[in-house]
Design a protein around this motif. Sequence first.
Motif, short mmCIF file in Angstrom:
data_model
loop_
_atom_site.label_atom_id
_atom_site.label_comp_id
_atom_site.label_asym_id
_atom_site.label_seq_id
_atom_site.Cartn_x
_atom_site.Cartn_y
_atom_site.Cartn_z
N UNK A 20 0.86 -1.05 -0.11
CA UNK A 20 -0.02 0.03 -0.12
C UNK A 20 0.81 1.30 0.09
N UNK A 21 0.44 2.39 -0.40
CA UNK A 21 1.22 3.54 -0.89
C UNK A 21 1.54 4.26 0.49
N UNK A 22 0.60 3.72 1.57
CA UNK A 22 1.04 4.34 2.94
C UNK A 22 2.16 3.55 3.84
N UNK A 23 2.12 2.20 3.24
CA UNK A 23 3.07 1.46 3.77
C UNK A 23 4.54 1.65 3.59
N UNK A 24 5.47 1.80 4.60
CA UNK A 24 7.05 2.12 4.31
C UNK A 24 7.95 0.54 4.69
N UNK A 25 7.49 -0.11 4.12
CA UNK A 25 8.17 -1.47 4.30
C UNK A 25 9.42 -1.63 3.55
N UNK A 26 10.65 -2.15 3.88
CA UNK A 26 11.72 -2.06 2.96
C UNK A 26 11.86 -3.66 2.87
N UNK A 38 13.29 -10.62 1.07
CA UNK A 38 12.29 -10.68 2.37
C UNK A 38 12.30 -9.21 2.79
N UNK A 39 11.13 -9.11 3.72
CA UNK A 39 10.78 -8.06 4.51
C UNK A 39 10.96 -8.38 5.73
N UNK A 51 22.67 -8.02 2.49
CA UNK A 51 21.62 -7.83 1.65
C UNK A 51 21.53 -6.25 1.21
N UNK A 52 20.84 -6.30 0.14
CA UNK A 52 20.56 -4.83 -0.45
C UNK A 52 19.22 -4.55 -0.43
N UNK A 53 18.75 -3.20 -0.31
CA UNK A 53 17.45 -2.84 -0.41
C UNK A 53 17.02 -2.89 -1.86
#
Length: 164
Positions: A20-26, A38-39, A51-53
């Motif tokens: 979702x646009x509001x979520x800030x998961x990496x 993976x997150x 690991x790289x983002x």
Amino acid sequence: MDMTRPLRAAALALVFAPVPASAQTVVYKCPGPPVLYTDALSAQEARDKGCTTIEGAPITVIQAPRPRPAPAASTARPGEARVDPADQRARDTDARRILSDELRREEDRLAALQKDFNNGEPERRGDERNYQRYLDRVAEMKAAIARKEADIAALRRELSKLPP
């Protein structure tokens, strides 16, 4: 079983998961066979593993098909699946009768074919002025007799498998 296949499926599921646009998961891409997306890692764990983002890539989840429920018959316990001995005897008797009738019919058909075949010299018909037609009919009759004999042998084998 190849263990990389479930890991790849899990990795693809994470990569293609909608965010979702509001979520800030990496989401991290971790090296190694198999490559893992993976997150679920913390920033420190991701750095330790090299690991790289992943940034700016739309992520979508592909739903795996749900397993179908097992049919009710397969959940029966072995004791419940038993057939009453009297019923089984009746089934065996019916099977023996059916196979015996079929055997008798096939033996009658074989006798008729052998009579027409006349030891390899059946009578010529009027439409067989061409000798090759006659030879073709004789070959067909011989093949039909061989098939009937094979059918009779198969029926006898099936009858021998049944209890007396």
